[in-house]
Design an enzyme around this catalytic site. Structure first.
Site, mmCIF file in Angstrom:
data_model
loop_
_atom_site.group_PDB
_atom_site.id
_atom_site.type_symbol
_atom_site.label_atom_id
_atom_site.label_comp_id
_atom_site.label_asym_id
_atom_site.label_seq_id
_atom_site.Cartn_x
_atom_site.Cartn_y
_atom_site.Cartn_z
ATOM 1 N N GLU A 271 114.621 66.255 -12.331
ATOM 2 C CA GLU A 271 114.864 66.787 -13.863
ATOM 3 C C GLU A 271 113.316 66.823 -14.087
ATOM 4 O O GLU A 271 112.532 64.880 -13.919
ATOM 5 C CB GLU A 271 115.400 66.732 -14.553
ATOM 6 C CG GLU A 271 116.933 66.619 -13.974
ATOM 7 C CD GLU A 271 117.922 66.281 -15.044
ATOM 8 O OE1 GLU A 271 117.812 65.906 -15.682
ATOM 9 O OE2 GLU A 271 118.828 65.571 -14.355
ATOM 10 N N LYS A 273 110.899 64.714 -16.567
ATOM 11 C CA LYS A 273 110.956 64.288 -17.733
ATOM 12 C C LYS A 273 110.333 64.808 -19.129
ATOM 13 O O LYS A 273 109.219 64.391 -18.903
ATOM 14 C CB LYS A 273 109.960 62.552 -17.324
ATOM 15 C CG LYS A 273 110.552 61.510 -18.143
ATOM 16 C CD LYS A 273 110.191 60.817 -17.463
ATOM 17 C CE LYS A 273 110.336 59.528 -18.738
ATOM 18 N NZ LYS A 273 110.220 59.694 -20.048
ATOM 19 N N ARG A 278 114.930 60.761 -26.764
ATOM 20 C CA ARG A 278 115.552 61.454 -27.190
ATOM 21 C C ARG A 278 117.454 61.007 -27.493
ATOM 22 O O ARG A 278 116.161 60.675 -28.800
ATOM 23 C CB ARG A 278 116.324 59.716 -25.819
ATOM 24 C CG ARG A 278 118.099 59.393 -25.224
ATOM 25 C CD ARG A 278 119.100 58.958 -25.986
ATOM 26 N NE ARG A 278 120.307 58.710 -26.009
ATOM 27 C CZ ARG A 278 121.303 58.128 -26.361
ATOM 28 N NH1 ARG A 278 121.009 57.902 -27.636
ATOM 29 N NH2 ARG A 278 122.299 58.139 -25.670
HETATM 30 P P1 AMP Z 1 110.916 55.583 -20.840
HETATM 31 O O1 AMP Z 1 110.794 55.883 -22.440
HETATM 32 O O2 AMP Z 1 110.065 55.972 -19.441
HETATM 33 O O3 AMP Z 1 111.615 54.229 -20.088
HETATM 34 O O4 AMP Z 1 112.484 56.567 -19.901
HETATM 35 C C1 AMP Z 1 113.309 57.524 -20.558
HETATM 36 C C2 AMP Z 1 113.427 58.072 -21.439
HETATM 37 O O5 AMP Z 1 113.221 59.614 -20.433
HETATM 38 C C3 AMP Z 1 115.112 58.631 -21.359
HETATM 39 O O6 AMP Z 1 115.165 57.565 -22.823
HETATM 40 C C4 AMP Z 1 114.848 60.303 -22.498
HETATM 41 O O7 AMP Z 1 114.671 60.079 -23.485
HETATM 42 C C5 AMP Z 1 113.591 60.251 -22.056
HETATM 43 N N1 AMP Z 1 114.247 61.848 -20.714
HETATM 44 C C6 AMP Z 1 113.504 63.098 -20.632
HETATM 45 N N2 AMP Z 1 113.309 63.970 -19.395
HETATM 46 C C7 AMP Z 1 114.859 63.086 -19.565
HETATM 47 C C8 AMP Z 1 116.184 63.542 -18.489
HETATM 48 N N3 AMP Z 1 115.392 64.412 -17.599
HETATM 49 N N4 AMP Z 1 116.782 62.980 -17.597
HETATM 50 C C9 AMP Z 1 116.523 61.263 -18.230
HETATM 51 N N5 AMP Z 1 116.045 60.659 -19.486
HETATM 52 C C10 AMP Z 1 114.890 61.069 -19.396
#
Ligand code: AMP
Length: 588
Positions: A271, A273, A278
């Site tokens: 998917e 990112k 969130r």
């Molecule tokens: P990180 O902040 O780098 O640890 O990544 C996790 C965050 O990616 C999650 O809390 C979501 O806010 C964000 N995110 C963005 N796109 C997605 C997706 N397709 N699936 C899950 N999380 C996502």
């Protein structure tokens, strides 16, 4: 319960750095907590008076506490300040000055935990004219009723700076030891300060059960209340409530698509990112709540999102998760997170800013539907359900862009497409993975371009000079040492921050405004702040360094973003820093 019991536990906890010993002390203490005191005590043990998702703060500055100590002890403020300079700790200062006096006081009532808690909450609520005096009065009242040994912790609690090191992991294990140790075959060896576990499998299952209950409720008080009887079934029956925020599932980072396949299996889902923030969409009948990753309720700030969820997702009750991504209303191009981050904290002109900075909701998971908890269903089934209830309207709401593939080439092309349209990278998700709130379990991984960033917490700063006077201009950065529940320094950042407000990027003024209320101590130009603000920092390299308490330093650190969405304890950990350091050496 009397406050003195809690204070003496604080004493014992701060006398050791050993996690197992802390866990043992805490578990013994928990056994004696009366049910009626559980909510307050649980928060106070974690150095809080509001739950993690509640944005309210006591917000009392050191200067005010200094005054209160002066009132309570009868010493003039300059005397108090003098001693404070010597001890470097206001709690200790109060203990020495006020403690001295109360030794001679004949009548003093025993402070109860409830009374302390109520007064701390009152402090947070007092605003407006005359509030300084009322606050000084409240604090000094607490201090004069305090016994020896209590004063220090009262002051630290008021300053929201308890430093006794009860992290989530310690709390969870202490609950297991306190209430389920017999079943789990756990005994504590006082001499060795170690535990003996007869049945490791059973023990792990108990830890897992307590962790799960916490993930569902985000509230240790609730978990403790359901554990008091020692009946695990009661804890497992703890129901999931649609309107309670849930800790998000976390994803580990991998280097590239190849490693993503290795970690999550083939085929898997990829998917986008999204580079947004969130949001959890929690609907129960007529009530709709939106929660951030920090579990803050931001329903009021996002009426446009609430409307989109209400109108375009079918169902009376559900919990879904997605990313709100900003876009330029004129060009329809996606915007980086920092452009829309201001909407999260906005309290006024909400409709206006919603029009100026619209967001598109990209739904990516479903956690419950019509009262049925879907966490233990495989990802592919959750996705199917999710797709069946979301009516997709471009630039309003849609399901996250996804492909399912077992081909590296196809996945690589999808990853490049994500980067081309301005997203951060891709998420790879195991088709059979269940939903595990709050953990990095490997059901999914994230792939982002190699430029490393760390999310670091500001623990101090320096007042600027010349052009930058009036602003804090150099910021001390720290990562999170999980084992000791403390923040350890890793460097300073002053680059990547703007002097003037531009369309993008944080300014000195903005950071100063964020940090000023968090100042706990000032020495000359240097200030120490409460660890609350998280920055995303890019850098060239990590080096070993004796200068900082983490033992590491960053080469060429530069501010990329303010991570308003991340709580301090979710900052990069010392373990991650060590891992990055080792990885770099391997490459060199
Ligand atoms: P990180 O902040 O780098 O640890 O990544 C996790 C965050 O990616 C999650 O809390 C979501 O806010 C964000 N995110 C963005 N796109 C997605 C997706 N397709 N699936 C899950 N999380 C996502």
């Amino acid at each position: 319960m009397k406050y003195t019991n809690l204070a003496s536990l604080y004493d014992q906890l701060s006398a050791t750095t050993k996690r197992l010993e802390k866990t043992h002390l805490l578990s013994e203490f928990l056994k004696g907590v009366p049910e009626a005191d559980v909510p307050e005590i649980t928060l106070l043990l974690q150095g809080r008076i509001f739950p993690a998702w509640d944005d309210r703060q006591i917000g009392v500055a050191s200067k005010l506490v200094l005054k209160a100590i002066s009132v309570a002890s009868g010493y003039p403020t300059n005397k108090v300040e003098e001693l404070w300079k010597k001890t470097g700790d206001l709690g200790e200062t109060a203990e020495q000055l006020v403690g001295k006096k109360t030794q001679f006081t004949l009548v003093s009532h025993d402070l109860t935990v409830k009374k302390v808690f109520q007064n701390l909450r009152k402090l947070a609520e007092i605003t407006g004219e005359g509030s300084v005096d009322t606050k000084v009065k409240l604090i000094s009242e607490l201090l004069t009723s305090a016994k020896k040994g209590e004063t220090k912790y009262l002051v630290r609690a008021v300053l929201e700076d308890l430093r006794v090191g009860v992290g989530d992991g310690t709390m969870r294990d202490a609950i297991v030891w306190a209430f389920f140790s017999k079943d789990a075959g756990v005994t504590y060896d006082e001499h060795e300060k170690d535990i003996v576990v007869e049945n490791r499998e059973q023990y792990n299952a108990m830890v897992e059960a307590v962790q799960h209950a916490y993930n569902l409720t985000n509230d240790f008080a609730e978990v403790i209340r359901h554990s008091l009887s020692g009946n695990l079934k009661k804890l497992q029956a703890l129901a999931f409530s649609e309107t309670t925020p849930i800790k998000v599932m976390l994803y580990q980072k991998v280097q590239d698509i190849k490693e993503a396949f290795e970690r999550v299996g083939k085929p898997c889902a990829f998917e986008f990112k999204y580079d947004g923030f969130r949001l959890g969409f929690h609907k129960s009948g007529n009530v709709l709540k939106l929660y951030t990753r920090r579990l803050e309720d931001v329903t009021k700030q996002f009426p446009d999102v609430a409307e989109a969820v209400k109108s375009h997702i079918t169902g009376k009750s559900f919990v879904l998760e997605g990313e709100a991504v900003g876009y330029d209303p004129a060009t329809k191009k996606y915007l980086p997170f920092q452009m829309i981050s201001q909407r999260i904290k906005r309290k006024y002109d909400i409709d206006k800013i919603a029009k100026e900075f619209p967001v598109e909701v990209n739904v990516f998971d479903i956690i419950s539907f019509e009262g049925k908890n879907m966490m233990s269903l495989p990802f592919r089934e959750r996705r199917k359900k999710m797709e069946s209830i979301v009516e997709e309207i471009p630039f309003v709401i849609r399901c996250s862009e996804m492909i399912i593939t077992d081909k590296e080439k196809e996945a690589q092309a999808f990853y490049e497409k994500a980067l081309r349209v301005g997203e951060e990278g891709v998420m790879a998700k195991n088709l059979d993975g269940i939903y595990k709130p709050g953990s990095r379990v490997g059901y999914g991984v994230k792939v982002k371009p190699v430029m490393e960033t760390l999310d670091l917490v500001i623990t101090g700063a320096e007042w600027g000079t010349g052009k930058r006077s009036g602003w804090l201009s150099s910021f001390v950065l720290a990562c999170y040492d999980k084992d000791n529940d403390e923040f350890v320094e890793i460097g300073k950042v002053g680059t990547g921050i703007k002097e003037l407000e531009e369309s993008e990027g944080a300014t000195f003024d903005e950071l100063t405004k964020l940090l000023k209320p968090l100042i706990v101590e000032e020495k000359g130009r240097e200030v120490i702040v409460k660890p609350k603000i998280v920055l995303e920092i890019t850098f060239e390299e990590i080096q070993k360094s004796p200068t900082y308490s983490s033992g590491y330093a960053l080469r060429f650190p530069r501010l990329k973003n303010i991570r308003d969405d991340k709580p301090a304890r979710e900052a990069s950990t010392l373990d991650q820093v060590e891992e990055l350091f080792r990885g770099q050496r391997g490459r060199g």
